[in-house]
Motif scaffolding. Sequence first.
Motif, PDB file in Angstrom:
ATOM      1  N   ARG A 230      30.951  42.522  27.468  1.00 41.25           N
ATOM      2  CA  ARG A 230      31.778  41.606  26.909  1.00 41.25           C
ATOM      3  C   ARG A 230      32.797  41.980  25.872  1.00 41.25           C
ATOM      4  O   ARG A 230      33.983  41.560  25.785  1.00 41.25           O
ATOM      5  CB  ARG A 230      30.729  40.667  26.363  1.00 41.25           C
ATOM      6  N   PHE A 238      41.000  40.765  29.233  1.00 38.04           N
ATOM      7  CA  PHE A 238      40.584  39.993  30.297  1.00 38.04           C
ATOM      8  C   PHE A 238      40.010  38.792  29.763  1.00 38.04           C
ATOM      9  O   PHE A 238      39.319  38.648  28.521  1.00 38.04           O
ATOM     10  CB  PHE A 238      39.463  40.747  31.155  1.00 38.04           C
ATOM     11  N   ALA A 239      40.177  37.750  30.457  1.00 36.70           N
ATOM     12  CA  ALA A 239      39.530  36.403  30.100  1.00 36.70           C
ATOM     13  C   ALA A 239      38.333  36.490  29.948  1.00 36.70           C
ATOM     14  O   ALA A 239      37.422  37.311  30.796  1.00 36.70           O
ATOM     15  CB  ALA A 239      39.810  35.283  31.010  1.00 36.70           C
ATOM     16  N   PRO A 241      34.455  35.872  30.486  1.00 33.87           N
ATOM     17  CA  PRO A 241      33.508  35.475  31.852  1.00 33.87           C
ATOM     18  C   PRO A 241      32.442  34.402  31.312  1.00 33.87           C
ATOM     19  O   PRO A 241      31.987  34.206  30.257  1.00 33.87           O
ATOM     20  CB  PRO A 241      32.671  36.703  32.138  1.00 33.87           C
ATOM     21  N   GLN A 242      32.208  33.615  32.322  1.00 35.94           N
ATOM     22  CA  GLN A 242      30.702  32.676  32.154  1.00 35.94           C
ATOM     23  C   GLN A 242      29.592  33.655  32.235  1.00 35.94           C
ATOM     24  O   GLN A 242      29.612  34.633  32.948  1.00 35.94           O
ATOM     25  CB  GLN A 242      30.850  31.649  33.343  1.00 35.94           C
ATOM     26  N   CYS A 259      30.586  36.225  35.307  1.00 37.42           N
ATOM     27  CA  CYS A 259      31.137  35.544  36.574  1.00 37.42           C
ATOM     28  C   CYS A 259      32.518  34.770  36.308  1.00 37.42           C
ATOM     29  O   CYS A 259      32.608  34.149  34.916  1.00 37.42           O
ATOM     30  CB  CYS A 259      30.338  34.318  37.078  1.00 37.42           C
ATOM     31  N   TRP A 260      33.429  35.001  36.971  1.00 37.23           N
ATOM     32  CA  TRP A 260      34.823  34.219  36.749  1.00 37.23           C
ATOM     33  C   TRP A 260      34.984  33.310  37.887  1.00 37.23           C
ATOM     34  O   TRP A 260      35.361  33.718  39.064  1.00 37.23           O
ATOM     35  CB  TRP A 260      36.007  35.075  36.642  1.00 37.23           C
ATOM     36  N   GLU A 261      34.341  32.024  37.721  1.00 37.50           N
ATOM     37  CA  GLU A 261      34.037  31.117  38.910  1.00 37.50           C
ATOM     38  C   GLU A 261      35.800  30.784  39.475  1.00 37.50           C
ATOM     39  O   GLU A 261      35.412  30.584  40.808  1.00 37.50           O
ATOM     40  CB  GLU A 261      33.327  29.879  38.384  1.00 37.50           C
ATOM     41  N   ARG A 301      32.229  35.699  47.228  1.00 37.48           N
ATOM     42  CA  ARG A 301      32.477  36.148  45.911  1.00 37.48           C
ATOM     43  C   ARG A 301      32.624  37.526  45.980  1.00 37.48           C
ATOM     44  O   ARG A 301      31.954  38.168  46.681  1.00 37.48           O
ATOM     45  CB  ARG A 301      31.311  35.688  44.659  1.00 37.48           C
ATOM     46  N   VAL A 328      40.184  39.738  38.225  1.00 32.19           N
ATOM     47  CA  VAL A 328      39.673  38.997  37.028  1.00 32.19           C
ATOM     48  C   VAL A 328      40.953  38.716  36.377  1.00 32.19           C
ATOM     49  O   VAL A 328      41.758  39.628  36.294  1.00 32.19           O
ATOM     50  CB  VAL A 328      38.814  39.948  36.382  1.00 32.19           C
TER      51      VAL A 328
END
Length: 332
Positions: A230, A238-239, A241-242, A259-261, A301, A328
């Motif tokens: 993380r 990077f954004a 993630p969940q 996960c990046w839904e 996915r 991502v």
Amino acid sequence: MRRGKMLRLRRGVYVPAEVWLRSHPSERYRLAVAAESLQNPNAVFCRESALSIHGLPLLAVPRQIHLRVASRGSVRTSRQTPLTGSVSKAEFLRRARLAGVIDETEVPPYALRGFDTARHLDSGGLTQSEKQGLDLPTPAAGSEVQENLVVNVEPLALSLVDTAVRLPFAGAVVLLDAALHGAPARAPLDVAQLGEIADVQLSARRRQYLKRLLHFASPLSESPGESLARVRFHELGFAPPQLQVTLQVHNKAYRLDFCWEAVGVVVEFDGWLKYRMENSTFDEVYKQEKIREDAIRSTRRTVVRIYWEDLMEPHCRRLIELLTRAGVPRMA
């Protein structure tokens, strides 16, 4: 010691060379903590030493044993006396091989490096201690090394606040994630409790750093590798993630590390530890991982596997390539 069979950790405290040399560096650190406690039974461990005793993961093995002292005159750092006494490291290893303690495998120089002792004054007036068991490496057959030792240690929350603000961001997040997540033998810590300690113990600058750390930390991270991943995602732009998203596939639930839904990307951290679990063969565990990955891919996915090497590589070039290729998203 002269025969290459024992090492001296502290004056009057020895350990079989076989136990020390076959142990992981983090286990050697706990042996050194035990030696310090045996030499000084009233010692109160703090900072990284306390966190190691409490069972929190440290991203790097400390170079010092940390003790709390009550007077400014006791603040000092004591150098580790040579583990091999008057015998050089090279000569000790030669004798250890002749004695059958170690084989011909090359032993790295740092393996015979001990740990200095640093004594710190409590500046916040919160000096406390409690008894904790210190787990040690299993000794060689016939040795008299204790496998568990009860030592004096500062409470977890106090040590965590005192230590996290002195560490780089990644190491601090690994600690805080683990503390907030808890463990079978350790209840999760409360953010409010850490904040109350910080108000008393920390300067304004360090309180601000701890606030930033706690804002980023998450109780959902289940391993040091996930916590470090993380941090790397964040550092690389990077954004976020969940975390621990549950996916239902064919009436079976799969919990995803990251996960990046929005873009259908799943990242799984693989620390290889599960492949060494007792009562499971490599083939069995690998098969289950393959079934899991195929199930996730069946939902269209993208699955990306990352490893410790990816997180520790300078500049994380492979990690950047994997995440970028998978799509991502970057932070805005």
